[in-house]
Motif scaffolding. Structure first.
Motif, short mmCIF file in Angstrom:
data_model
loop_
_atom_site.label_atom_id
_atom_site.label_comp_id
_atom_site.label_asym_id
_atom_site.label_seq_id
_atom_site.Cartn_x
_atom_site.Cartn_y
_atom_site.Cartn_z
N SER A 150 50.61 31.77 42.23
CA SER A 150 50.75 32.10 40.68
C SER A 150 52.46 32.22 40.52
O SER A 150 53.03 32.91 41.17
N SER A 151 52.75 31.44 39.43
CA SER A 151 54.14 31.60 38.86
C SER A 151 54.07 32.50 37.44
O SER A 151 55.23 32.49 37.03
N ASN A 152 53.19 32.89 37.30
CA ASN A 152 53.08 33.50 36.06
C ASN A 152 54.10 34.75 35.90
O ASN A 152 54.99 34.91 34.91
N LEU A 153 54.38 35.51 36.90
CA LEU A 153 55.35 36.72 36.97
C LEU A 153 56.87 36.15 36.70
O LEU A 153 57.89 36.88 36.47
N ARG A 154 57.16 34.84 36.90
CA ARG A 154 58.51 34.15 36.38
C ARG A 154 58.90 34.46 34.95
O ARG A 154 60.10 34.54 34.64
N GLN A 198 43.48 34.35 35.96
CA GLN A 198 44.68 33.53 35.83
C GLN A 198 45.03 32.84 37.45
O GLN A 198 45.63 32.18 37.47
N PHE A 199 44.46 33.82 38.37
CA PHE A 199 45.17 33.52 39.63
C PHE A 199 43.67 33.74 40.79
O PHE A 199 43.56 34.59 41.16
N PRO A 200 42.90 32.58 40.56
CA PRO A 200 41.49 32.64 41.37
C PRO A 200 41.56 32.93 42.82
O PRO A 200 40.89 33.49 43.27
N GLY A 201 42.79 32.76 43.36
CA GLY A 201 42.76 33.01 44.96
C GLY A 201 42.58 34.34 45.17
O GLY A 201 42.22 34.83 46.43
N ILE A 202 42.85 35.42 44.01
CA ILE A 202 42.84 36.91 44.51
C ILE A 202 41.51 37.28 44.38
O ILE A 202 41.08 38.68 44.54
N ASN A 203 40.64 36.43 43.75
CA ASN A 203 38.86 36.72 43.65
C ASN A 203 38.57 37.46 44.96
O ASN A 203 38.62 36.98 46.06
N GLY A 204 37.84 38.76 44.84
CA GLY A 204 37.63 39.43 46.15
C GLY A 204 38.31 40.16 47.12
O GLY A 204 38.02 40.78 48.02
N MET A 205 39.93 39.97 46.71
CA MET A 205 40.75 40.31 47.37
C MET A 205 41.10 42.01 47.10
O MET A 205 41.74 42.75 47.70
N GLY A 206 40.84 42.42 45.90
CA GLY A 206 41.02 43.88 45.74
C GLY A 206 42.76 44.01 45.26
O GLY A 206 43.03 45.21 45.29
#
Length: 211
Positions: A55-59, A79-87
């Motif tokens: 994710s580049s959102n925090l830029r 916005q950042f689907p890769g963190i799904n389930g990662m807590g």
């Protein structure tokens, strides 16, 4: 020796149980489907790419052109689907000089680190004890879950603060918005806040509330 075996056995069960819970390498969220208490359904693994984990959102600085002189950009699961389930998730907070992050609460704890500027950050516990301190670049502070907390830019330059949460979707409720941006009737707001009618109407107008 007799004591060691039961401890080792219990530890082995704990480790094997933890490992047994890891059934997939990841579960990239399918944002085209609705989310539920367990998060998003998993995207088809054959369609997953490296971009799902970046994710580049925090830029991007938050928009501070508002009454609080504060803006936030987020890297949450929607916005950042890769963190799904990662807590885990992150947020960037930008404040102009004199800006504030209004008093609010999340469902989970929050860890902040000051990247630029000088801020006053704190929280209020359930005994109504206020814990607050001036933080400078590089300082880190933990904000416990549920409790009301805030930040104020007390420096002479804009501030940048990063926050991380032990949840893909920590939720947020801003106290002033809950009272004055909602449809709660002014008469009730007056009773529960001890504010007079004129002040409540003024704040409802500022925040866009009705009734």
């Amino acid at each position: 020796m007799k004591m060691i075996f039961p401890i080792f056995f219990a530890f082995s069960l704990l480790v094997s149980h933890s490992c047994a819970n890891i059934l997939f390498d990841y579960c990239v969220g399918d944002l085209s489907l609705p989310s539920g208490p367990a998060g998003y359904s998993c995207k088809d693994p054959t369609t997953v790419t490296v971009n799902d984990f970046v994710s580049s959102n925090l830029r991007v600085p938050g928009n501070t052109a508002n009454i609080f002189k504060f803006g936030a950009t987020t890297a949450l699961v929607n916005q950042f689907p890769g963190i799904n389930g990662m807590g885990i998730s992150m947020l960037r907070s930008d404040m102009d000089v004199g800006g504030v992050v209004p008093i609010h609460t999340h469902r989970v704890s929050e860890l902040i680190i000051v990247v630029e500027g000088t801020i006053l950050a704190g929280f209020i516990d359930t005994n109504n004890t206020a814990f607050y301190k001036t933080l400078n670049k590089g300082d880190v502070m933990i904000l416990p879950p549920i409790l009301l907390h805030f930040q104020v830019n007390v420096g002479s330059t804009p501030s940048v603060v990063y926050a991380t949460f032990p949840s893909e979707n920590p939720g947020v409720q801003v106290l002033s918005a809950a009272l004055f941006q909602s449809s709660l009737p002014s008469e009730i707001v007056e009773k529960i806040t001890l504010l007079d009618h004129a002040q409540v109407k003024k704040l409802k107008k500022v925040f866009g509330g009705i009734n």
